[in-house]
Design an enzyme around this catalytic site. Structure first.
Site, PDB file in Angstrom:
ATOM      1  N   HIS A 101     -23.689  45.982  15.182  1.00 26.70           N
ATOM      2  CA  HIS A 101     -22.517  45.761  14.325  1.00 26.70           C
ATOM      3  C   HIS A 101     -22.955  45.696  12.856  1.00 26.70           C
ATOM      4  O   HIS A 101     -22.405  46.398  12.001  1.00 26.70           O
ATOM      5  CB  HIS A 101     -21.833  44.456  14.763  1.00 26.70           C
ATOM      6  N   GLU A 102     -23.997  44.888  12.599  1.00 25.66           N
ATOM      7  CA  GLU A 102     -24.479  44.755  11.216  1.00 25.66           C
ATOM      8  C   GLU A 102     -25.003  46.096  10.701  1.00 25.66           C
ATOM      9  O   GLU A 102     -24.799  46.426   9.535  1.00 25.66           O
ATOM     10  CB  GLU A 102     -25.567  43.680  11.117  1.00 25.66           C
ATOM     11  N   HIS A 135     -22.377  48.206   9.221  1.00 23.36           N
ATOM     12  CA  HIS A 135     -22.135  47.919   7.797  1.00 23.36           C
ATOM     13  C   HIS A 135     -23.234  48.537   6.931  1.00 23.36           C
ATOM     14  O   HIS A 135     -22.966  49.142   5.898  1.00 23.36           O
ATOM     15  CB  HIS A 135     -22.170  46.409   7.537  1.00 23.36           C
ATOM     16  N   ASP A 140     -15.099  40.284   8.398  1.00 26.70           N
ATOM     17  CA  ASP A 140     -14.895  41.651   7.906  1.00 26.70           C
ATOM     18  C   ASP A 140     -13.426  41.906   7.593  1.00 26.70           C
ATOM     19  O   ASP A 140     -13.100  42.633   6.654  1.00 26.70           O
ATOM     20  CB  ASP A 140     -15.361  42.651   8.964  1.00 26.70           C
TER      21      ASP A 140
HETATM   22 ZN   LIG Z   1     -19.257  42.481  10.229  1.00 27.36          ZN
END
Ligand SMILES: [Zn+2]
Length: 369
Positions: free
Chosen positions: A58-59, A62, A160
């Protein structure tokens, strides 16, 4: 920083594990072992590790989206509450921020879809979906990824969803104003969570506090950035500093230090050029090691980035953030040292501006006499 262990480096971004995360793993193992035996404990720990692998992905969603816009990410730290990616800066262009914010939850949705493809078990959001021992680990992981996507899309900082909301508002209004509005919405949501937590799940109270503080920090950061837009380096820098020459002895500098309120000494050569910065900590360290006859050049921090006095405070903040230095040097047109800018400087000037603006505003209600 000291409480996290680097576990690997991928494409210029270090992944760190916070010590509390390891404690969390031990705790999960112990709880499962006590409740349902060793087999369940291993399952529990494997599931938590798999979830955190998904959090890392997930990170990296980004990180890769940010890199697409030329923004580097120094590191990702894994905490029991999730991952934190430290980006060199937050893009203020709404489309860029929107894409970067949504890239993380999008990764979880993709993982949930792939796992669904494997197990054919539809992911869902009830608590039972995560704990039910009858459901396979992979199916549970799929449900957890769906939860991670939904949870991160809650429109409140530091989630987020809060950033995505601000990006959407930025299409309509100024960045700082959009942050204030998004922060207020986030704090409203925090209150609802807090209330629901008090009558139901206590975990929600914790999340509410986390969201409330995140919103406040974000709002303040945006206010600072907005103020910084209108200021130049010479408005903020510290002048009247006592410089030292590269060959000054630490012994002599200590004598000067006692009589000055100065914590950091710019090291300036005969031509007036900044060679480095001698920090208070470095001086104390040298004394502790008995190197009192060392010279400033030996223990100074070299490669201090410099700016011109007419550059914007924005640039100074970015350099401080990106280069992780205690201060940035300010030079005139000929490259001669003029002063320093530190985070403390900027903070102080910002506070003065905020207080000055407040005192200019009419009082909210008539003063009592
Ligand atoms: Zn996030």
């Amino acid at each position: 920083m000291t409480w996290s262990i680097p576990i690997g480096r991928f494409g210029g971004t270090t992944v760190r594990l916070h010590i509390t995360f390891l404690l969390f793993l031990v705790w999960i193992g112990a709880v499962y072992a006590a409740r349902a035996g060793m087999r369940a404990a291993i399952d529990g720990v494997v599931l938590v590790l798999a979830v955190f692998a998904c959090v890392v992905l997930h990170e990296f969603g980004h990180v890769l989206a940010a890199r697409h816009y030329g923004v580097q990410t120094r590191d990702i730290t894994l905490l029991p509450i999730g991952g934190v990616a430290r980006m060199a800066r937050i893009p203020e262009q709404p489309t860029q921020e929107l894409v970067i914010a949504l890239a993380g939850p999008a990764v979880n949705l993709v993982i949930a879809a792939i796992l669904y493809g494997i197990t054919r078990s539809v992911p869902h959001l009830s608590g039972a979906a995560f704990q039910d021992q009858g459901v396979g680990l992979v199916a549970r992981l799929s449900s957890i990824n769906l939860f991670l996507a939904v949870f991160n899309l809650i429109p409140a900082f530091p989630m987020d969803g809060g950033r995505a909301l601000r990006a959407l508002l930025t299409y309509r209004m100024a960045y700082a104003q959009a942050t204030q509005v998004a922060a207020s919405i986030g704090q409203g949501i925090a209150f609802v969570f807090g209330f629901l937590g008090l009558v139901g799940n206590p975990l929600l109270v914790f999340i509410a506090l986390f969201v409330y503080l995140g919103a406040a920090a974000e709002a303040q950061g945006a206010l600072f950035r907005q103020l910084a837009h209108g200021m130049i380096v010479s408005d903020v820098m510290t002048t009247h500093l006592q410089p030292v020459s590269p060959d000054s002895r630490i012994d002599d500098i200590v004598v000067t230090m006692v009589h000055l309120p100065q914590r950091e000494f710019p090291v300036v050569d005969g031509q007036g050029k900044l060679c480095g910065l001698l920090t208070h900590a470095a001086i104390l360290r040298a004394m502790h090691a008995g190197q009192t006859d060392a010279m400033a050049a030996d223990i100074m921090m070299p490669d201090i980035p410099t700016l011109h006095s007419y550059q914007s405070v924005d640039d100074a903040m970015r350099l401080l953030e990106e280069r992780q230095v205690p201060a940035v040097g300010v030079c005139d047109g000929q490259g001669r040292f003029m002063g320093l800018i530190s985070q403390t400087n900027i903070g102080e000037i910002m506070t003065i501006h905020i207080l000055r603006d407040k005192s200019r505003l009419p009082p909210a209600r008539p003063a009592l006499r």
